[in-house]
Design a protein around this motif. Structure first.
Motif, PDB file in Angstrom:
ATOM      1  N   UNK A 270       0.729 -20.792   0.214  1.00  0.00           N
ATOM      2  CA  UNK A 270      -0.067 -19.958  -0.689  1.00  0.00           C
ATOM      3  C   UNK A 270       0.729 -19.660  -1.958  1.00  0.00           C
TER       4      UNK A 270
ATOM      5  N   UNK B 188       2.609  -7.684  -4.256  1.00  0.00           N
ATOM      6  CA  UNK B 188       1.445  -8.442  -3.812  1.00  0.00           C
ATOM      7  C   UNK B 188       0.165  -7.880  -4.430  1.00  0.00           C
ATOM      8  N   UNK B 189       0.131  -6.556  -4.594  1.00  0.00           N
ATOM      9  CA  UNK B 189      -1.053  -5.933  -5.178  1.00  0.00           C
ATOM     10  C   UNK B 189      -1.287  -6.423  -6.604  1.00  0.00           C
TER      11      UNK B 189
ATOM     12  N   UNK C 211      -4.535 -12.456 -10.145  1.00  0.00           N
ATOM     13  CA  UNK C 211      -5.254 -13.677  -9.774  1.00  0.00           C
ATOM     14  C   UNK C 211      -6.759 -13.501  -9.895  1.00  0.00           C
ATOM     15  N   UNK C 212      -7.261 -12.320  -9.509  1.00  0.00           N
ATOM     16  CA  UNK C 212      -8.691 -12.065  -9.630  1.00  0.00           C
ATOM     17  C   UNK C 212      -9.111 -12.229 -11.080  1.00  0.00           C
TER      18      UNK C 212
ATOM     19  N   UNK D 295      -1.161 -22.338 -10.030  1.00  0.00           N
ATOM     20  CA  UNK D 295      -2.378 -21.894 -10.699  1.00  0.00           C
ATOM     21  C   UNK D 295      -2.039 -20.993 -11.878  1.00  0.00           C
TER      22      UNK D 295
ATOM     23  N   UNK E 122      -8.920 -15.883 -12.176  1.00  0.00           N
ATOM     24  CA  UNK E 122      -9.973 -16.742 -11.634  1.00  0.00           C
ATOM     25  C   UNK E 122     -11.330 -16.381 -12.224  1.00  0.00           C
ATOM     26  N   UNK E 123     -11.551 -15.096 -12.461  1.00  0.00           N
ATOM     27  CA  UNK E 123     -12.864 -14.689 -12.966  1.00  0.00           C
ATOM     28  C   UNK E 123     -13.014 -15.020 -14.433  1.00  0.00           C
TER      29      UNK E 123
ATOM     30  N   UNK F 145       5.311  -4.002  -1.445  1.00  0.00           N
ATOM     31  CA  UNK F 145       3.884  -4.240  -1.246  1.00  0.00           C
ATOM     32  C   UNK F 145       3.129  -4.252  -2.560  1.00  0.00           C
ATOM     33  N   UNK F 146       3.651  -3.522  -3.586  1.00  0.00           N
ATOM     34  CA  UNK F 146       2.940  -3.497  -4.862  1.00  0.00           C
ATOM     35  C   UNK F 146       3.016  -4.814  -5.584  1.00  0.00           C
TER      36      UNK F 146
ATOM     37  N   UNK G 269      -0.283 -20.471  -5.803  1.00  0.00           N
ATOM     38  CA  UNK G 269      -0.415 -19.403  -6.790  1.00  0.00           C
ATOM     39  C   UNK G 269       0.439 -19.701  -8.014  1.00  0.00           C
TER      40      UNK G 269
ATOM     41  N   UNK H  10      -7.146 -12.963  -3.026  1.00  0.00           N
ATOM     42  CA  UNK H  10      -6.565 -11.820  -3.728  1.00  0.00           C
ATOM     43  C   UNK H  10      -7.151 -10.512  -3.214  1.00  0.00           C
TER      44      UNK H  10
ATOM     45  N   UNK I 169      -2.326 -10.019  -6.680  1.00  0.00           N
ATOM     46  CA  UNK I 169      -3.728 -10.164  -6.314  1.00  0.00           C
ATOM     47  C   UNK I 169      -4.638  -9.830  -7.470  1.00  0.00           C
ATOM     48  N   UNK I 170      -4.343  -8.723  -8.116  1.00  0.00           N
ATOM     49  CA  UNK I 170      -5.178  -8.271  -9.231  1.00  0.00           C
ATOM     50  C   UNK I 170      -5.148  -9.301 -10.369  1.00  0.00           C
TER      51      UNK I 170
ATOM     52  N   UNK J  74      -2.744  -4.317   1.116  1.00  0.00           N
ATOM     53  CA  UNK J  74      -1.854  -3.311   0.525  1.00  0.00           C
ATOM     54  C   UNK J  74      -2.465  -1.922   0.687  1.00  0.00           C
TER      55      UNK J  74
ATOM     56  N   UNK K 228      -5.481  -9.641  -0.091  1.00  0.00           N
ATOM     57  CA  UNK K 228      -4.131  -9.112  -0.324  1.00  0.00           C
ATOM     58  C   UNK K 228      -4.202  -7.660  -0.776  1.00  0.00           C
ATOM     59  N   UNK K 229      -5.137  -7.388  -1.708  1.00  0.00           N
ATOM     60  CA  UNK K 229      -5.262  -6.029  -2.228  1.00  0.00           C
ATOM     61  C   UNK K 229      -5.676  -5.071  -1.105  1.00  0.00           C
TER      62      UNK K 229
END
Lengths: 283, 330
Positions: B255, B295-296, B302-303, B262, B306-307, B292-293, B259, A102, B299-300, A109, A105-106
């Protein structure tokens, strides 16, 4: 069958190109082998460093080595910050894979927003320089890359093997509890190693800026090969990572010369799969 | 001792029972076939991703094998269905059958590679198999069309009667039916002694083998099964879009499915479906403004996932909702 000169030249450029695989694999191998963290953001950090080097070089006319001197500490801090997150949330192997994916990916971007998706090329007069040895040409930049990678890999290997800190790291990777009982502060060492990994990514990034064409999507281009290299060189073994990188680079280049360029990417994983078939305990 | 056996059997039977929510979900999913045209293409994509994620759940959620290259089987199925359609017969069901068999054979063969060594080896071998396959497909343009993709597939009508229309209604009905049938099968399999032995392997491989579970044979079987499922998903994509490109084998696809699974959660079969719905709907809404956002945010998200961990997150959201409700009542 191509001529001997062509094959020799392919071998030389392959080994030199493999230096880049080795340099990228170095940091990954350390964090995976000794911390059990699979750091996919390593590639993104390297590309961030490459873009920073590019920016410093083209906009402010900073020489690449000064750029590296500036970029390395920045990446070191990022690596430490990332490790703080892992430490704080007690991240395991799979979660580390997910989180760093992730992050990558960030970062991709972010790079795309600032530098756009266009291809960028950092032209220096080093990029065309080469030394002629007999019938073969050796590009200067790649040679420098391999020398830096060699020094780093050899130094790290000695450090892990000979110094107290290095031995403590390996002991903690083997059995964290027993090592802790002998007074090894695994947490502190893990920060050290993560910072080192990020610094190596920064050094690799500087060379990427000089050698390759930059585009945000390129972050993923080397993922497969470098992971194969990390494993072929054995996890946590810096010299192994570099040698495996050069081996794969050379095999790819020779496969390209003998068969067709399209077959080169198959080489690394064929070698990997062959090794795993031969010895499943390789990892 | 006997009481124990009886209560265990009762427990298992209770777990196997159909819940109301499940029945409602499937009824709604099938009712969506009769929606006015407009969303069927998206729904078709959801159903295909759901089937693909279900396949990954069989190995990740039930056998504990992490795969970074599940697209290998998806792609094998897609190309098998595409080639059969182009060269032999346009019948979609024949293509489906061939795709399933082709992917299963590939899964069976590669399972011997995947099952050697530890978790991490598996990760790399799965990734490697998919990458090698991608390059092989790229290097054989006379078969696969290379980078241009496999064009000129004229898929025949389903059951000889229902043509694939432009709005994707037939496509969605076909994909959903395939998903449902394979889901029923998967549901039955994971509740069988075979499925239970898989879960035992995932929890503790050593103990499972001590109890007499043939660990390797079970893993080979489930890996082959999951590959067959992924092949079916690939065939659905190839037939409903009448096109196969190298994208079916790309790392991105492996991937994405990981995702989606998950997000939905592993090990309960509906995780893949729920994840596919969330993933595709989010992708559709977010990427319509700025690709592109998407994916942004992904990503956020997923972080955080996962955390913080799924349990705490869902408890957190649930708790927040409950608090809001309580406040509203006051």
């Amino acid at each position: 069958m191509p001529s001997g000169t062509l094959l020799g030249q392919a071998l030389i450029s392959g080994v030199l190109a493999g230096g880049m695989y080795g340099l990228l694999a170095l940091g990954l191998s350390l964090s995976w082998g000794l911390l059990r963290l699979v750091n996919l953001s390593h590639f993104a950090l390297a590309f961030l460093a490459a873009y920073l080097t590019y920016e410093l070089g083209t906009t402010y006319h900073v020489a690449p080595w000064w750029a590296a001197a500036m970029v390395v500490p920045v990446m070191l801090m990022i690596g430490l910050a990332q490790h703080w997150l892992f430490d704080r949330f007690k991240v395991n192997e799979l979660a580390s894979l997910l989180i760093t994916f992730s992050f990558a990916v960030i970062l991709e971007v972010a790079i795309q927003l600032y530098w756009t998706a266009d291809y960028r090329r950092f032209e220096t007069h080093y990029s065309t320089m080469s030394i002629k040895v007999g019938a073969f040409y050796i590009p200067v930049l790649e040679l420098a890359l391999c020398m830096v990678a060699g020094v780093l890999a050899w130094g790290t290997w000695l450090w892990l093997r000979k110094t107290y800190v290095g031995k403590a790291l390996r002991a903690a990777a083997e059995d964290a509890d027993i090592a802790a009982a002998y007074g090894v502060d695994h947490k502190k060492l893990a920060y050290l190693l993560s910072g080192m990994g990020a610094a190596y990514a920064a050094i690799a990034g500087t060379f990427i800026a000089l050698i390759a064409t930059l585009a945000p999507a390129q972050i993923w281009a080397w993922l497969g090969v470098v992971f194969a290299v990390v494993i072929i060189g054995r996890l946590g073994n810096p010299l192994g990572a570099l040698l495996a990188g050069m081996l794969i680079g050379a095999s790819e280049s020779i496969a390209m010369a003998i068969f067709a360029p399209a077959w080169a990417p198959v080489v690394s994983f064929s070698v990997l799969i062959a090794i795993l078939l031969w010895d499943p305990e390789w990892l | 001792m006997k009481d124990d056996t009886i209560s265990t059997a009762r427990d298992l039977a209770r777990r196997a029972r159909w819940r109301l929510a499940e029945i409602v979900f499937w009824l709604l999913a099938f009712a969506a076939v009769f929606l006015p045209p407009g969303k069927h293409l998206l729904l078709n994509e959801v159903a295909i991703l759901a089937l693909f994620a279900l396949s990954l759940d069989l190995i990740l959620g039930y056998a504990g094998i992490i795969s970074l290259g599940h697209a290998a089987f998806f792609g094998a199925g897609a190309y098998a269905a595409g080639l059969l359609c182009k060269l032999v017969t346009p019948d979609p069901l024949a293509g489906m059958a061939v795709a399933i068999v082709a992917a299963a054979v590939l899964g069976f063969v590669t399972s011997f590679l995947v099952l050697r060594g530890t978790d991490l080896t598996r990760l790399m071998v799965t990734l490697g198999v998919a990458l090698v396959l991608h390059e092989v497909a790229n290097a054989l343009p006379q078969w696969t069309g290379g980078a241009d993709g496999l064009q000129g597939m004229a898929v025949g009508p389903l059951l000889g009667r229902f043509d694939f229309d432009l709005y994707g209604r037939t496509a969605y009905a076909y994909s959903l039916t395939t998903l449902f049938v394979l889901f029923l099968l998967a549901r039955r399999i994971v509740q069988s002694p075979f499925g239970l032995s898989l879960m035992a392997i995932r929890r503790n491989t050593l103990r499972a083998s001590a109890l007499g579970v043939p660990v390797n044979r079970r893993l080979i079987a489930v890996y082959t099964l999951a590959a067959a499922y992924a092949g079916a998903a690939g065939a659905l994509l190839a037939q409903t879009t009448a096109y196969v490109s190298l994208e079916v084998l790309e790392f991105q696809r492996s991937a994405d499915v990981l995702l989606a699974l998950i997000i939905g959660g592993t090990g309960w079969l509906y995780g893949g479906i729920a994840g596919a719905v969330v993933f595709k709907v989010l992708q559709d809404t977010l990427s319509s403004n700025a690709p592109q956002f998407w994916m942004f945010w992904m990503g956020l998200f997923l972080v955080v996932l996962a955390l913080v961990g799924r349990e705490r997150l869902s408890r957190g959201i649930g708790g927040g909702v409950r608090q809001l409700l309580a406040r509203g009542r006051r």
